[in-house]
Design a protein around this motif. Structure first.
Motif, PDB file in Angstrom:
ATOM      1  N   THR A 198      18.043  10.339 101.054  1.00 48.81           N
ATOM      2  CA  THR A 198      19.051  11.398 101.196  1.00 48.81           C
ATOM      3  C   THR A 198      19.248  12.176  99.893  1.00 48.81           C
ATOM      4  OG1 THR A 198      20.897   9.987 100.537  1.00 48.81           O
ATOM      5  CG2 THR A 198      20.341  10.025 102.890  1.00 48.81           C
TER       6      THR A 198
ATOM      7  N   ALA B  85      28.328  14.787 102.030  1.00 47.03           N
ATOM      8  CA  ALA B  85      28.624  14.977 103.462  1.00 47.03           C
ATOM      9  C   ALA B  85      27.319  15.063 104.268  1.00 47.03           C
ATOM     10  CB  ALA B  85      29.463  16.240 103.656  1.00 47.03           C
ATOM     11  N   ARG B  86      26.313  15.766 103.718  1.00 43.69           N
ATOM     12  CA  ARG B  86      25.014  15.858 104.420  1.00 43.69           C
ATOM     13  C   ARG B  86      24.355  14.479 104.542  1.00 43.69           C
ATOM     14  NH1 ARG B  86      24.361  20.522 101.308  1.00 43.69           N
ATOM     15  NH2 ARG B  86      23.096  19.384  99.783  1.00 43.69           N
ATOM     16  N   ALA B  87      24.422  13.705 103.468  1.00 46.42           N
ATOM     17  CA  ALA B  87      23.815  12.366 103.495  1.00 46.42           C
ATOM     18  C   ALA B  87      24.521  11.482 104.521  1.00 46.42           C
ATOM     19  CB  ALA B  87      23.898  11.735 102.102  1.00 46.42           C
TER      20      ALA B  87
ATOM     21  N   ASN C 249      30.139  17.270  96.710  1.00 50.63           N
ATOM     22  CA  ASN C 249      30.682  16.744  97.967  1.00 50.63           C
ATOM     23  C   ASN C 249      29.865  17.187  99.180  1.00 50.63           C
ATOM     24  OD1 ASN C 249      32.828  15.267  96.895  1.00 50.63           O
ATOM     25  ND2 ASN C 249      34.059  17.116  96.668  1.00 50.63           N
ATOM     26  N   ALA C 250      29.271  18.386  99.105  1.00 51.02           N
ATOM     27  CA  ALA C 250      28.470  18.870 100.248  1.00 51.02           C
ATOM     28  C   ALA C 250      27.239  17.981 100.427  1.00 51.02           C
ATOM     29  CB  ALA C 250      28.062  20.325 100.013  1.00 51.02           C
ATOM     30  N   ALA C 251      26.606  17.592  99.320  1.00 54.53           N
ATOM     31  CA  ALA C 251      25.429  16.717  99.408  1.00 54.53           C
ATOM     32  C   ALA C 251      25.825  15.351  99.978  1.00 54.53           C
ATOM     33  CB  ALA C 251      24.782  16.571  98.030  1.00 54.53           C
TER      34      ALA C 251
ATOM     35  N   ALA D 151      26.073  12.479 107.192  1.00 56.85           N
ATOM     36  CA  ALA D 151      25.701  12.957 108.540  1.00 56.85           C
ATOM     37  C   ALA D 151      24.308  12.430 108.912  1.00 56.85           C
ATOM     38  CB  ALA D 151      25.728  14.487 108.575  1.00 56.85           C
ATOM     39  N   PHE D 152      23.386  12.434 107.957  1.00 52.28           N
ATOM     40  CA  PHE D 152      22.028  11.925 108.164  1.00 52.28           C
ATOM     41  C   PHE D 152      22.069  10.441 108.563  1.00 52.28           C
ATOM     42  CE2 PHE D 152      18.508   9.600 106.088  1.00 52.28           C
ATOM     43  CZ  PHE D 152      17.403  10.177 106.693  1.00 52.28           C
TER      44      PHE D 152
END
Ligand code: C5P
Length: 308
Positions: free
Chosen positions: A257, A282-284, A278-280, A286-287
């Motif tokens: 991630t 949140a993406r991780a 924080n966006a990274a 979600a993954f």
């Protein structure tokens, strides 16, 4: 040093309910440096507290009541065996004339036996709330002494509850030094459902005299923290891995991630990953959730010393 007035401090509502977050405790690094004669291990651990945790509400009542709700309520006792009840009873035994009946509600959002201090953080929150509700006026050293009789992680969780600030814990966890400067870390916590018994993990240690934790400098940015963490360890990881082989796969997934740093917290089996923003994170999260909907996965951040 502790200028920050934490939102974790008790707030008294009109109905006198004290509502506290019992934050997840994250051992960013954990070195095992020795063992005491009583079997407890000597540790040097850099600890931070998350903006995510259990919720505890304490209010005066006609008679004592304790209720546990939330996604992990099923996994904890809702009686006198719960560390929250043991904390209440430890205070009541010492101050019987002040200890009026209380209603305590615990929303269990943290997985149990998972290395992020859920039970200890809940008990620390209960001690701080009851100290206020019963007007006991106990200072932090007194609360820590009572807390230590309930568990080695209680003193650090009491400090986390009161200040939210990162610290270095030494001894068996009772000698605490705040870190002078530390940025907020965007972080993902993940647990595949494995709970690990802390005593079993310590028993599985092959070596108990690892080198000490490098002294943490004042950190300004996330990159500095990650560079420092690369030179640290969680000395319980190898022992936990023998009991929960799935840990390696979880850390590998974190690497996919784009995490800047990954490690297991405490005795596991919850692992964390640090991200650049924080966006990274949140993406991780979600993954991971898309791949493993049944896992506990939370994107959060740790509290910093620079907040004011
Ligand atoms: O104090 P607490 O009840 O949280 O500790 C649980 C168990 O973890 C202890 O009984 C001990 O076996 C182990 N432990 C340890 N050294 C520490 C903390 C915990 O050996 N510093």
């Amino acid at each position: 040093m502790n200028r920050h007035i934490s939102p974790l401090l008790p707030r008294l509502s009109a109905r006198e309910t004290i509502s506290l977050l019992a934050p997840a405790k994250i051992n960013l690094a954990l070195h095992v440096t020795g063992r005491r004669d009583d079997g407890y291990h000597l540790l040097e651990s850099l600890v931070a507290f998350a903006a995510f945790g259990d919720q505890i509400d304490v209010s005066p009542a006609r008679q004592d009541h304790f209720a546990v709700t939330g996604p992990f309520a099923y996994a904890v006792p809702a009686d006198g065996a719960n560390l929250v009840m043991r904390a209440r009873d430890a205070l009541r035994t010492r101050f019987p004339s002040r200890a009026r009946p209380v209603d305590i509600r615990l929303e269990k959002k943290l997985p149990i036996a998972s290395g992020i201090g859920g039970g200890s953080s809940d008990a620390a929150a209960a001690l701080i709330a009851l100290n206020r509700l019963w007007a006991l006026d106990l200072d932090m050293p007194a609360l820590c002494e009572i807390g230590l009789s309930l568990g080695a992680d209680l003193p650090m969780c009491l400090h986390g509850q009161q200040t939210g600030l990162p610290l270095v814990a030494r001894g068996i966890g009772e000698a605490l030094d705040p870190v002078s400067r530390f940025p907020s870390l965007p972080i993902v916590l993940a647990n595949d459902g494995t709970g690990l018994s802390t005593p079993q993990v310590f028993q599985a240690l092959l070596r108990r005299d690892h080198p000490p934790l490098p002294s943490p400098p004042a950190f300004s940015v996330i990159e500095e923290v990650c560079a420092y963490l690369q030179g640290t360890r969680n000395d319980l990881y190898a022992a936990s891995l023998t009991l929960a082989p799935g840990l390696a796969g979880l850390l590998d997934l974190f690497v996919q991630t784009g995490a800047r740093f990954t490690q297991m917290s405490g005795s596991g089996a919850t692992c964390f990953a640090v991200f650049g923003d924080n966006a990274a994170a949140a993406r991780a999260a979600a993954f991971l959730r898309a791949r493993h909907p049944q896992w506990f996965v939370v994107a959060t951040e740790t509290r910093s010393t620079s907040e004011s």
